[in-house]
Design a protein around this motif. Structure first.
Motif, short mmCIF file in Angstrom:
data_model
loop_
_atom_site.label_atom_id
_atom_site.label_comp_id
_atom_site.label_asym_id
_atom_site.label_seq_id
_atom_site.Cartn_x
_atom_site.Cartn_y
_atom_site.Cartn_z
N PRO A 199 -0.05 52.96 28.42
CA PRO A 199 1.05 52.51 27.57
C PRO A 199 0.91 52.90 26.10
O PRO A 199 1.89 52.94 25.37
N TYR A 200 -0.29 53.20 25.66
CA TYR A 200 -0.54 53.54 24.26
C TYR A 200 -0.51 55.05 24.02
O TYR A 200 -0.82 55.50 22.92
N LEU A 201 -0.17 55.85 25.03
CA LEU A 201 -0.22 57.31 24.83
C LEU A 201 0.74 57.74 23.73
O LEU A 201 1.72 57.05 23.43
N VAL A 202 0.44 58.88 23.14
CA VAL A 202 1.26 59.46 22.08
C VAL A 202 2.02 60.64 22.71
O VAL A 202 1.43 61.69 22.97
N PRO A 203 3.32 60.48 22.98
CA PRO A 203 4.08 61.57 23.58
C PRO A 203 4.53 62.58 22.53
O PRO A 203 5.08 62.21 21.49
N VAL A 204 4.27 63.85 22.80
CA VAL A 204 4.63 64.93 21.89
C VAL A 204 5.48 65.92 22.68
O VAL A 204 5.09 66.34 23.77
N GLU A 205 6.62 66.27 22.13
CA GLU A 205 7.46 67.28 22.78
C GLU A 205 7.51 68.53 21.92
O GLU A 205 7.80 68.45 20.72
N ILE A 206 7.24 69.67 22.56
CA ILE A 206 7.40 70.96 21.91
C ILE A 206 8.85 71.38 22.17
O ILE A 206 9.27 71.49 23.33
N ALA A 207 9.60 71.57 21.12
CA ALA A 207 11.04 71.82 21.26
C ALA A 207 11.43 73.15 20.63
O ALA A 207 10.88 73.55 19.61
N VAL A 208 12.38 73.81 21.28
CA VAL A 208 12.98 75.03 20.76
C VAL A 208 14.46 75.00 21.09
O VAL A 208 14.87 74.37 22.07
#
Length: 185
Positions: A112-121
């Motif tokens: 639940p504490y994860l850091v979600p990162v999205e690479i976007a283009v």
């Protein structure tokens, strides 16, 4: 668990592998940061990702033995993240992994504490990159772009890194985010 899990995801063609490679090189030898390998049912030389290739039988055996902390299926392949990340997180380390946007809700449930990162283009850049790599037909590229639109609508509370310009700039943004997380754990 006292460490941080950084869950990097984004559409195929967004440059995740290049950015993760850049971050791994920049942070090589950092005592508080580990990069998890993905176990994938594809050949070791397929794609640009540093991964561990497993046959479908090997993957099933590892899954049945609870050797994956996370595992999922996508695009006809099986993906897994080794259970060793739990040990690393227990030690207070920051763990960086290459995840799936579609699997993010299940990963959040477990971590639940994860850091979600999205690479976007932008979609036009994504289309151009997918067609240029020549792995899919134009119809398959159109299907990937449609899937991307659906997944973009469902994403929330993500750190976004734009990767439609200089790779080093986007890579440094990822490195900075990883370092910030490492300082907090």
């Amino acid at each position: 668990m006292s460490g941080k899990l950084i869950y990097v995801s984004g559409p195929s063609g967004s440059g995740k592998d290049s950015l993760l490679r850049h971050a791994r090189e920049q942070l090589s030898g950092h005592a508080r940061i580990c990069f998890a390998h993905r176990y994938i049912t594809r050949a070791a030389d397929a794609g640009g990702e540093n991964h561990v290739a497993l046959s479908p039988g090997e993957f099933a055996a590892r899954s049945n033995s609870n050797l994956f902390a996370l595992d999922w299926a996508s695009n006809g392949l099986q993906y897994g993240i080794g259970a060793e990340i739990d040990h690393w997180l227990d030690k207070g380390l920051t763990v960086v992994m290459n995840g799936s946007r579609e699997y993010l809700p299940q990963a959040r449930e477990r971590y639940p504490y994860l850091v979600p990162v999205e690479i976007a283009v932008p979609e036009a850049v994504l289309r151009e990159r997918l067609l240029a790599r020549g792995r899919e037909t134009p119809e398959q590229v159109a299907q990937r772009l449609q899937r991307n639109r659906l997944l973009e609508r469902s994403s929330s509370q993500l750190e976004i890194i734009r990767n439609d310009g200089d790779l080093k700039e986007a890579g440094q943004a990822l490195v900075s985010l990883i370092l910030r997380c490492a300082e907090q754990s």
